[in-house]
Every structure is written in structure tokens, then in C-alpha cells.
Design a protein around this motif. Sequence first.
Motif, mmCIF file in Angstrom:
data_model
loop_
_atom_site.group_PDB
_atom_site.id
_atom_site.type_symbol
_atom_site.label_atom_id
_atom_site.label_comp_id
_atom_site.label_asym_id
_atom_site.label_seq_id
_atom_site.Cartn_x
_atom_site.Cartn_y
_atom_site.Cartn_z
ATOM 1 N N ILE A 38 6.957 9.339 14.392
ATOM 2 C CA ILE A 38 6.042 9.893 13.403
ATOM 3 C C ILE A 38 5.512 8.748 12.543
ATOM 4 C CG2 ILE A 38 5.782 11.481 11.472
ATOM 5 C CD1 ILE A 38 8.162 13.055 12.626
ATOM 6 N N ILE A 39 4.179 8.653 12.488
ATOM 7 C CA ILE A 39 3.566 7.606 11.664
ATOM 8 C C ILE A 39 2.812 8.248 10.508
ATOM 9 C CG2 ILE A 39 3.382 5.995 13.610
ATOM 10 C CD1 ILE A 39 0.456 6.786 13.869
ATOM 11 N N GLU A 40 2.370 7.397 9.576
ATOM 12 C CA GLU A 40 1.717 7.901 8.361
ATOM 13 C C GLU A 40 0.483 8.759 8.680
ATOM 14 O OE1 GLU A 40 -0.087 4.948 5.860
ATOM 15 O OE2 GLU A 40 0.395 6.061 4.042
ATOM 16 N N GLN A 41 -0.255 8.367 9.711
ATOM 17 C CA GLN A 41 -1.476 9.092 10.050
ATOM 18 C C GLN A 41 -1.183 10.520 10.467
ATOM 19 O OE1 GLN A 41 -4.347 7.522 9.447
ATOM 20 N NE2 GLN A 41 -5.415 9.463 9.794
ATOM 21 N N ASP A 42 0.016 10.765 11.087
ATOM 22 C CA ASP A 42 0.403 12.124 11.461
ATOM 23 C C ASP A 42 0.549 13.009 10.227
ATOM 24 O OD1 ASP A 42 0.493 11.390 14.153
ATOM 25 O OD2 ASP A 42 2.578 10.713 13.977
ATOM 26 N N VAL A 43 1.120 12.441 9.161
ATOM 27 C CA VAL A 43 1.298 13.188 7.920
ATOM 28 C C VAL A 43 -0.056 13.496 7.281
ATOM 29 C CG1 VAL A 43 2.418 13.211 5.656
ATOM 30 C CG2 VAL A 43 3.529 12.072 7.589
#
Length: 338
Positions: A38-43
Motif C-alpha cells: 500500500i502506497i500513499e497514492q492508494d490512500v
Amino acid sequence: MTSLLAKPTFASPRARAYANKLGIALDHFEGSGPNGRIIEQDVIHYTEKINSQIKDLTPTKKQHRKITPLAKNISNIQNISIEQVQGSGMDGKIVSADILIKVQQSNNITDKKKLRLAGIRKVIAKRMTDSKRNAPHVTLTVKTEATHLVNYRNVYMEKHKIKISFTDLFVKIVAESLRKHPIINVSLEEEMLTYHNDINIGIAVAREEGLIVPVIHNADQKSLEQISFDVKDKVNRARTRKLKRTDTENSRFTISNLGMYEVDAFTPVINQPESAILGIGRIIEDIIVENSQIRIGKTMVLSLSFDHRVMDGAPAAEFLGELKHFIENPEDILSLQN
């Protein structure tokens, strides 16, 4: 019972920090990073999706806009939606100026067009350019009292039961002044000066496609009533495109009257091969100082442009002074019995 947090969450530090800031649990995320991380862009994508869903489910409530009655009328006439207008009045109230600004902005966007210079407009452009380039223009202006001229016109119309315009009066005054100052009644063509015996006055007439100059021939030999008839006839035929070639030939001096457009003064361009042109401004109520006494009267501004190759400033100034004298003393050349 199995804990929902029992499965370890594989997420980047930035994604964890952003999720903690928003109070979002990461255990049900599907990561788009390497190995499902999970990366920041997913959030970010997740929060945007949730916000969009919330917005779609939230019923919209139309906000009541405050608007003045005049602004409302203008918006209806111009078909302007007030939802597109930013109010500048108290508490954001929309005023007429806000609507007019929006109308102007709309016109700038929708009405912009390009047209190739052609036809009579092209001919006028060339003639005006040639005139300014070839003839060194000098313009003299003078402010003159028009009180007596206005009174003369009113008395004449009452006595003769006909309507005469100020242009009619100016044609007569200019014709008489040219007769007394023949040096102005001259044309220059191919380095040859021609001093004319006939006094033919051109009148600049505005049409949608451009100016045209019908001519009042032998104006000095005609009565004011005859001049008025000729002016009305030729101006009407100019605007209905019914002029003959002879109606626009042999002009010796041109009058351009912009008084009806509330113009005070302007610099007219010489209609070559003529050597001068008279610009006439509007007649206004003004303060007159005479013999140290103040009174209310009528004034106007005359602008004489002349070709400095043909004449010097002194004779041009004398001619302008003659015009001023006749405007201030119309009875010297105009008779009520004329």
C-alpha cells in the motif's frame, strides 16, 4: 473470535502516516505498489472516491442569490445566469454592474470575429492612409459661441415652417467663407495647385460599410432652403445607396459634423485632393465671459485640418476666424427672408 487486525498490513511509511492523519484503517486496502504494498497514492485515491460518493448522495440545495431589481432585469434580457455572476454589493448582492461585466465578458468570447478588409472599407482605408502619409496635416481648433446661431435657426424654422439642420447652416457659412478666402478653395494633384472658382461642399455621411461624401455643388449660389433640400436628398440617397457618380464628384472642401454623437472636438483627415476639412463638434450649454460679465450661452468647437504643403498656418487661421465670426453673427450672411 478472530481479530480484524490479525493480518499484518504491508504499507509504506508515507501511506501509514497519511492514513493515520485521516483516521483511516489500512487493513482492507489493496495496494498498488510492489508485491501489493500500500502506497500513499492508494490512500489518496480512496479518500477521493469516498468524498465523491458522499457528494453524490448529498441533496443539493439551491442557494438564494441576492440581486437588485435592475440587475435582475438586465440578466433576463441578456440571458445571463446569475449563478455565474459574482456579486460585488453588500453581502455578495449582485448589482447591475456585475451583470454588465458578465455581458462584456460573454461578448468578448462569443462575438470575436475576423473580417478581411475589402470593398468600400478597403478603399477608405487606403485613401485615409495615403492622405495622412502624403499630406502633412496641421489642425487648428477654436471654441466659438453658438448662441446666436441656435436662435437664428429656431426663428428661421418658425418663420418658414421648415426644418433646417445645423449642417445646412454650416454648409452655407463655409461656402460664404470660402468665397472670401479663395486660397482655401484649392486642390493639389501631381504637384499642380488648382484654384477653383466653383464652391462645392462635401458632407461626410456615415454608413455601416464606411463613409461616403455627397457634394452640395455651387453652395455659395444657393439659398439656405435650397441647401437644406439638397442636403436631405443626398444624405438620404447616400444611406440608401442611391447616389449617382455625379453626386460625389468635384468636392472642394469637406465638412464632418459629429455633433449629433456628442463629440466635442476631433482631428478630421483631409479628403484629398482637397486641401482642408472642417470638423464640427457638438453645441453645449456653457459659461460665457464677455466684458467682465458672466452669462450662460451655447458654445462649440471647430477643428480645421489643412495641408501644410498648400497653405501656411496664417491663412488657415484667418479662414477659421471667418467661420467663427459668421457662427457668432449669422445675420451677416443669412437673412430670415432668404
